[in-house]
Design an enzyme around this catalytic site. Structure first.
Site, PDB file in Angstrom:
ATOM      1  N   LYS A  49       0.853  -1.190   0.000  1.00  0.00           N
ATOM      2  CA  LYS A  49       0.000   0.000   0.000  1.00  0.00           C
ATOM      3  C   LYS A  49       0.890   1.241   0.000  1.00  0.00           C
ATOM      4  CE  LYS A  49      -2.551   1.182   3.631  1.00  0.00           C
ATOM      5  NZ  LYS A  49      -3.682   1.142   4.590  1.00  0.00           N
ATOM      6  N   GLY A  82      -8.656   5.245  17.171  1.00  0.00           N
ATOM      7  CA  GLY A  82      -8.264   6.561  16.693  1.00  0.00           C
ATOM      8  C   GLY A  82      -6.801   6.909  16.812  1.00  0.00           C
ATOM      9  N   ALA A  83      -6.128   6.423  17.848  1.00  0.00           N
ATOM     10  CA  ALA A  83      -4.734   6.808  18.074  1.00  0.00           C
ATOM     11  C   ALA A  83      -3.822   6.147  17.052  1.00  0.00           C
ATOM     12  CB  ALA A  83      -4.301   6.425  19.490  1.00  0.00           C
ATOM     13  N   ASP A  84      -3.171   6.972  16.232  1.00  0.00           N
ATOM     14  CA  ASP A  84      -2.253   6.441  15.222  1.00  0.00           C
ATOM     15  C   ASP A  84      -0.954   7.239  15.169  1.00  0.00           C
ATOM     16  OD1 ASP A  84      -3.158   8.783  14.147  1.00  0.00           O
ATOM     17  OD2 ASP A  84      -3.851   7.940  12.264  1.00  0.00           O
ATOM     18  N   LYS A 137      -1.466  10.892  20.746  1.00  0.00           N
ATOM     19  CA  LYS A 137      -2.916  10.756  20.622  1.00  0.00           C
ATOM     20  C   LYS A 137      -3.450   9.818  21.709  1.00  0.00           C
ATOM     21  CE  LYS A 137      -3.518  11.775  15.715  1.00  0.00           C
ATOM     22  NZ  LYS A 137      -4.095  11.314  14.429  1.00  0.00           N
ATOM     23  N   ASP A 164     -20.612  12.938  17.744  1.00  0.00           N
ATOM     24  CA  ASP A 164     -19.665  13.732  16.976  1.00  0.00           C
ATOM     25  C   ASP A 164     -19.969  15.208  17.220  1.00  0.00           C
ATOM     26  OD1 ASP A 164     -17.807  12.955  14.217  1.00  0.00           O
ATOM     27  OD2 ASP A 164     -18.290  15.060  14.565  1.00  0.00           O
ATOM     28  N   VAL A 165     -18.933  16.036  17.094  1.00  0.00           N
ATOM     29  CA  VAL A 165     -19.132  17.483  17.258  1.00  0.00           C
ATOM     30  C   VAL A 165     -19.772  18.093  16.018  1.00  0.00           C
ATOM     31  CG1 VAL A 165     -17.237  17.747  18.893  1.00  0.00           C
ATOM     32  CG2 VAL A 165     -16.773  17.947  16.437  1.00  0.00           C
ATOM     33  N   GLN A 215     -15.016   6.200   8.935  1.00  0.00           N
ATOM     34  CA  GLN A 215     -14.666   4.971   9.624  1.00  0.00           C
ATOM     35  C   GLN A 215     -15.813   4.434  10.462  1.00  0.00           C
ATOM     36  OE1 GLN A 215     -13.173   1.645  10.568  1.00  0.00           O
ATOM     37  NE2 GLN A 215     -11.972   2.966   9.227  1.00  0.00           N
TER      38      GLN A 215
END
Length: 333
Positions: free
Chosen positions: A71, A223-225, A229, A164-165, A143
């Site tokens: 990828k 979410g943490a990548d 984070k 969500d905001v 996602q």
């Protein structure tokens, strides 16, 4: 021979989330058995364009299939405003491992969504309560859709709480799924009290407090990548059965990275890698377990697994377009 080209619509058409989830499970098992080749992700930084390229090659030898892919993906934050292009774009080359012939060139962005959701599906299958019927999702971006699809393929989900905001994203998500599930907007606490919780946000300060989490909730921390984070409080991770996808990646840039760097989390807090559970070397949810957490950073072997499923389906359904990328008569030496 021809190479099949699959754009995002063709990938989506050929992608069966249940089959991709099963293939990702196969890949996690192969990883644990050392039946994969997965060099470290490489980076080409381009500060002059405020972006970078990343390459993610891998080969997987599962019990009933083998496959190879690479990828090529970017992160260019200025793209939406300056060029009306996505921040992240990916392309996957899927090859026959025996001959190295490029069987397909496919959109990697759609594929990444599917394989990330599938990882959560695998973890949920092993770590959530058997009768899980409620799902909370924090983060209503793209996602969120694959999280719901994959998790609903392994548990009888009936009710979904979306957070969500961005109200437009929330409304779009509700509209897309209201015919299949009872879907409502809620708070982080509402989502965290569900049987299963998936967090898919880029935050650096925890948005899910320990006291919000239900007594038997399974959490997919997706979410943490990157270093710094963090979506969940360290207290939650310490109280939970904590399962990760890869030790090096998670301690560097996964959900556990912040607590790891401060010393609040250590090896003793990690209960298993997901591959150990898939192969039966360690157990998934047990009767005495309360909270469970899966820390997912995303592995190139997941891309291979998803690409394998998509390519096989595309071949069977004649999805996409064939073209002659390599002419053996002209390149024979």
């Amino acid at each position: 021979m021809h190479t099949r080209i699959l754009d995002s619509d063709a990938v989506a058409e050929a992608a069966d989330i249940a089959e991709i989830t099963s293939a990702v499970e196969d890949a996690f098992g192969a990883y644990q058995r050392n039946d994969v080749l997965m060099p470290a992700k490489s980076y080409i930084d381009l500060p002059q364009y405020n972006g970078d390229f990343r390459s993610m090659p891998a080969y997987v030898e599962a019990e009933s299939w083998d496959a190879a892919s690479i990828k090529w993906v970017n992160v260019h934050p200025d793209n939406p405003e300056k060029f009306d292009l996505p921040t992240v774009m990916g392309t996957v080359i899927y090859s026959d491992p025996e001959t190295a012939f490029p069987l397909a060139l496919m959109d990697g962005t759609e594929l990444t969504l599917m394989r990330t959701g599938a990882a959560a599906g695998v973890a949920t299958d092993y770590l959530a309560v058997e009768d899980a019927r409620t799902l909370g999702i924090i983060g209503a971006g793209v996602q969120a859709y694959s999280q719901l699809a994959a998790i609903a393929s392994v548990r009888p989900i009936e009710e979904v709480v979306i957070v969500d905001v961005d109200d437009e994203r929330v409304n779009a998500f509700i509209e897309a799924h209201q015919d299949e599930f009872t879907v409502r907007e809620g708070s982080p606490a509402d989502a965290a009290s569900c049987d299963v919780l998936s967090t898919v946000t880029p935050v650096e300060d925890p948005i899910v407090k320990r006291e919000m989490v239900g007594e038997h909730t399974h959490i997919n921390a997706m979410g943490a990548d990157a270093e710094g984070k963090q979506e969940h409080e360290v207290a939650t991770l310490k109280d939970a059965k904590l399962v990760i996808d890869d030790y090096e990646q998670c301690t560097h840039s996964g959900e556990i990275n912040t607590g790891w760097h401060t010393g609040e989390l250590t090896d003793s807090d990690i209960d298993a890698e997901i591959g150990e559970i898939v192969t039966g070397e360690k157990t998934g949810r047990e009767e005495h377990d309360t909270i469970t957490v899966f820390d997912s950073t995303g592995l190139a072997i997941q891309d291979v697994a998803a690409a394998h499923v998509v390519y096989e389906a595309a071949e069977e359904q004649d999805t996409g377009m064939e073209f002659e990328l390599i002419n053996p008569e002209r390149t024979q030496v």
